[in-house]
Each structure stands twice: as structure tokens, then as C-alpha cells.
Design a protein around this motif. Structure first.
Motif, PDB file in Angstrom:
ATOM      1  N   PHE A 186      -9.392   6.626   5.541  1.00  0.00           N
ATOM      2  CA  PHE A 186      -8.765   7.219   6.724  1.00  0.00           C
ATOM      3  C   PHE A 186      -9.742   8.286   7.213  1.00  0.00           C
ATOM      4  O   PHE A 186      -9.796   9.376   6.665  1.00  0.00           O
ATOM      5  CB  PHE A 186      -7.420   7.836   6.341  1.00  0.00           C
ATOM      6  CG  PHE A 186      -6.464   8.010   7.491  1.00  0.00           C
ATOM      7  CD1 PHE A 186      -6.916   8.172   8.789  1.00  0.00           C
ATOM      8  CD2 PHE A 186      -5.103   8.022   7.268  1.00  0.00           C
ATOM      9  CE1 PHE A 186      -6.038   8.340   9.843  1.00  0.00           C
ATOM     10  CE2 PHE A 186      -4.202   8.183   8.308  1.00  0.00           C
ATOM     11  CZ  PHE A 186      -4.671   8.345   9.597  1.00  0.00           C
ATOM     12  N   ARG A 216      -5.211   4.439  -0.551  1.00  0.00           N
ATOM     13  CA  ARG A 216      -5.999   5.360   0.261  1.00  0.00           C
ATOM     14  C   ARG A 216      -7.008   6.044  -0.660  1.00  0.00           C
ATOM     15  O   ARG A 216      -6.626   6.597  -1.687  1.00  0.00           O
ATOM     16  CB  ARG A 216      -5.103   6.408   0.925  1.00  0.00           C
ATOM     17  CG  ARG A 216      -5.862   7.317   1.893  1.00  0.00           C
ATOM     18  CD  ARG A 216      -4.930   8.323   2.553  1.00  0.00           C
ATOM     19  NE  ARG A 216      -4.382   9.260   1.583  1.00  0.00           N
ATOM     20  CZ  ARG A 216      -3.473  10.204   1.874  1.00  0.00           C
ATOM     21  NH1 ARG A 216      -3.000  10.304   3.114  1.00  0.00           N
ATOM     22  NH2 ARG A 216      -3.014  11.014   0.932  1.00  0.00           N
ATOM     23  N   ASP A 237      -9.207  10.901  -1.874  1.00  0.00           N
ATOM     24  CA  ASP A 237      -7.825  10.816  -2.330  1.00  0.00           C
ATOM     25  C   ASP A 237      -7.888  10.440  -3.806  1.00  0.00           C
ATOM     26  O   ASP A 237      -7.971   9.264  -4.165  1.00  0.00           O
ATOM     27  CB  ASP A 237      -7.052   9.770  -1.529  1.00  0.00           C
ATOM     28  CG  ASP A 237      -5.563   9.784  -1.852  1.00  0.00           C
ATOM     29  OD1 ASP A 237      -5.218  10.094  -3.017  1.00  0.00           O
ATOM     30  OD2 ASP A 237      -4.755   9.472  -0.970  1.00  0.00           O
ATOM     31  N   ASP A 247       0.859  -1.172   0.000  1.00  0.00           N
ATOM     32  CA  ASP A 247       0.000   0.000   0.000  1.00  0.00           C
ATOM     33  C   ASP A 247       0.897   1.224   0.000  1.00  0.00           C
ATOM     34  O   ASP A 247       2.045   1.177   0.451  1.00  0.00           O
ATOM     35  CB  ASP A 247      -0.949   0.013   1.206  1.00  0.00           C
ATOM     36  CG  ASP A 247      -0.232   0.185   2.534  1.00  0.00           C
ATOM     37  OD1 ASP A 247      -0.130   1.338   3.012  1.00  0.00           O
ATOM     38  OD2 ASP A 247       0.230  -0.823   3.103  1.00  0.00           O
ATOM     39  N   THR A 274      -9.222  10.692   2.853  1.00  0.00           N
ATOM     40  CA  THR A 274      -8.144  11.161   3.710  1.00  0.00           C
ATOM     41  C   THR A 274      -8.648  11.674   5.052  1.00  0.00           C
ATOM     42  O   THR A 274      -9.831  12.011   5.212  1.00  0.00           O
ATOM     43  CB  THR A 274      -7.361  12.291   3.026  1.00  0.00           C
ATOM     44  OG1 THR A 274      -8.146  13.494   3.055  1.00  0.00           O
ATOM     45  CG2 THR A 274      -7.017  11.937   1.585  1.00  0.00           C
ATOM     46  N   ASP A 330      -9.436   2.509   8.334  1.00  0.00           N
ATOM     47  CA  ASP A 330      -8.129   2.733   8.957  1.00  0.00           C
ATOM     48  C   ASP A 330      -8.343   3.283  10.362  1.00  0.00           C
ATOM     49  O   ASP A 330      -8.697   4.453  10.534  1.00  0.00           O
ATOM     50  CB  ASP A 330      -7.336   3.721   8.091  1.00  0.00           C
ATOM     51  CG  ASP A 330      -5.903   3.900   8.564  1.00  0.00           C
ATOM     52  OD1 ASP A 330      -5.632   3.688   9.758  1.00  0.00           O
ATOM     53  OD2 ASP A 330      -5.059   4.275   7.737  1.00  0.00           O
ATOM     54  N   TYR A 386      -8.662   2.039   1.202  1.00  0.00           N
ATOM     55  CA  TYR A 386      -8.892   2.250   2.628  1.00  0.00           C
ATOM     56  C   TYR A 386      -9.361   3.671   2.890  1.00  0.00           C
ATOM     57  O   TYR A 386      -8.992   4.618   2.192  1.00  0.00           O
ATOM     58  CB  TYR A 386      -7.675   1.893   3.482  1.00  0.00           C
ATOM     59  CG  TYR A 386      -6.462   2.783   3.410  1.00  0.00           C
ATOM     60  CD1 TYR A 386      -6.337   3.898   4.236  1.00  0.00           C
ATOM     61  CD2 TYR A 386      -5.403   2.490   2.550  1.00  0.00           C
ATOM     62  CE1 TYR A 386      -5.204   4.697   4.205  1.00  0.00           C
ATOM     63  CE2 TYR A 386      -4.265   3.274   2.514  1.00  0.00           C
ATOM     64  CZ  TYR A 386      -4.165   4.377   3.341  1.00  0.00           C
ATOM     65  OH  TYR A 386      -3.038   5.169   3.300  1.00  0.00           O
ATOM     66  N   ILE A 427       0.774   5.886  -1.141  1.00  0.00           N
ATOM     67  CA  ILE A 427      -0.066   7.020  -1.528  1.00  0.00           C
ATOM     68  C   ILE A 427       0.487   7.796  -2.722  1.00  0.00           C
ATOM     69  O   ILE A 427      -0.151   8.739  -3.176  1.00  0.00           O
ATOM     70  CB  ILE A 427      -0.280   7.980  -0.341  1.00  0.00           C
ATOM     71  CG1 ILE A 427       1.051   8.534   0.186  1.00  0.00           C
ATOM     72  CG2 ILE A 427      -1.048   7.277   0.779  1.00  0.00           C
ATOM     73  CD1 ILE A 427       0.895   9.598   1.265  1.00  0.00           C
TER      74      ILE A 427
END
Length: 211
Positions: free
Chosen positions: A76, A44, A53, A20, A47, A110, A74, A22
Motif C-alpha cells: 500500500f 499487507r 507491516d 486478505d 503501509t 494496491d 501487497y 491485517i
């Protein structure tokens, strides 16, 4: 279900390497990574500042265009008082991925220490709101965390979502699950993030994962 398909793939291959990260990676970059032995990717897609993102979403599309079968995303979560409600963050993410044509296998929540308050009841309710929205939208999902983060945010004994896959973040340098000790109701690991901020092949900075 994509998760079950991947589980069968892994069982056949015993284990597989993924990553993973970014940074933006092109289609040719994903082809290079595949040739270097990587077989799954987690981007990601939302965010902690409370927005999409777009780089991560494009990375999912690039991975798919490069022939990758397994690409996840994911979330966040944004925890500031100015942020959207937790269920709204999830809904916005899922709808954005759909509108962009970014075909993902699973979404991961996350859950790590960043701006979470000390109120574990509040935090549990926040996670429940995200989880229930994912369920209502028919999304396959799991949780990214480790013992220290889970214990601090919701309490190590909170088992509400232990039926969901665990992406276990522990930088022990071991490409296996030998250091795992049960917490939060989880007795096994789906993915182990075992090293972070590695200068990987093809000019890509990555966290290393083992499935």
C-alpha cells in the motif's frame, strides 16, 4: 512461476477461496482457516504511512508454517511528500521480506484512492517507478484495483501494465467474475475480492477473495 502454478491448481479445482486481512493470525489460526476451506492468503507488507507491516510479514511466515502453499503480499504505497521514493518503497519491502525469510508467491500493488493527487501523469510515473523496480528485482507481481480507482488515479484507458494479473476489488457479493467489465487493458480477472470486513471463521476479520 508461482502464479502459473496456482493457476494450474485452480484449473484443477475450478475455483478456490482465499482471504486478505491485517490482524495477527497465529500458526494454529491458519491451520483452523485451512480446515474451514481457505487456501490462499494475501498480507499487507507495506503501509500507506511508509513503513513495513510487520504483522503482515509475520502472517506470511505463520501461513507457511501452517502448511499453506499460497501466500502473497501487497504494498500500500505511501504518497505523502515525506515518503520515500516509490522505487525505494518497493526495494525496502522486497529486501525486508527476504531478510525475514517470508516466502511469498507474488506482490500486489494496491492502487486505490487515498492521497493520490489529481495529476494522472504524476500518478502514472509513480506506478511505473514501482513496477519497473519490481521487474528489475525479478519479482512476480500484479495490481489490486477496480474501475473507479483506476479511472480516478491514472485514467481508465491507461493500459501500461495490463499484462500483469489483476486483483479486482468489487464488493458485489458474488463469488465469481460475472460483473467484470474490461478496463485499463485488462480483459480478465486473476482474483476477485468480492466482500470486505467479514467476520470469518477462527475469530478472523477478513476480506473474501475468489480465485
Amino acid at each position: 512461476m508461482r502464479f502459473l502454478i496456482l493457476s494450474a491448481f485452480v484449473a484443477a479445482c475450478l475455483a478456490t477461496d482465499g482471504w486478505d486481512g491485517i490482524q495477527a493470525v497465529s500458526v494454529s489460526g491458519f491451520q483452523c482457516l485451512a480446515n474451514s476451506g481457505y487456501h490462499f492468503f494475501i498480507a499487507r507488507v507495506w503501509t500507506s504511512t511508509g513503513n513495513y507491516d510487520n504483522t503482515g510479514i509475520q502472517n506470511i511466515k505463520n501461513a507457511k508454517a501452517a502448511g499453506w502453499a499460497y501466500a502473497d503480499g501487497y504494498i500500500f504505497p505511501c504518497l505523502k511528500s515525506s515518503c520515500a521514493a516509490p522505487e525505494s518503497q518497493v526495494e525496502a519491502t522486497v529486501n525486508k521480506l527476504k531478510s525475514e525469510g517470508a516466502a511469498y508467491g507474488m506482490l500486489w500493488l494496491d492502487i486505490e484512492r487515498l492521497e493520490w493527487p489529481a495529476d494522472t501523469t504524476h500518478n502514472r510515473n509513480f506506478i511505473n517507478a514501482m513496477a519497473n523496480k519490481l521487474n528489475s528485482m525479478g519479482v512476480n507481481w500484479g495490481i489490486y484495483t477496480n474501475y473507479n480507482n483506476w479511472a480516478a488515479i491514472v485514467g481508465a484507458d491507461w493500459t501500461q501494465w495490463s499484462s500483469k494479473p489483476l486483483w479486482w476489488a468489487t464488493y458485489d457479493g458474488k463469488k465469481d467474475n460475472s460483473d467484470f467489465k474490461p478496463f485499463g487493458g485488462w480483459t480478465k480477472v486473476a482474483i476477485h475480492q468480492w466482500a470486505g470486513d467479514v467476520s470469518g471463521p477462527c475469530g478472523v476479520s477478513m476480506d473474501l477473495n475468489y480465485y
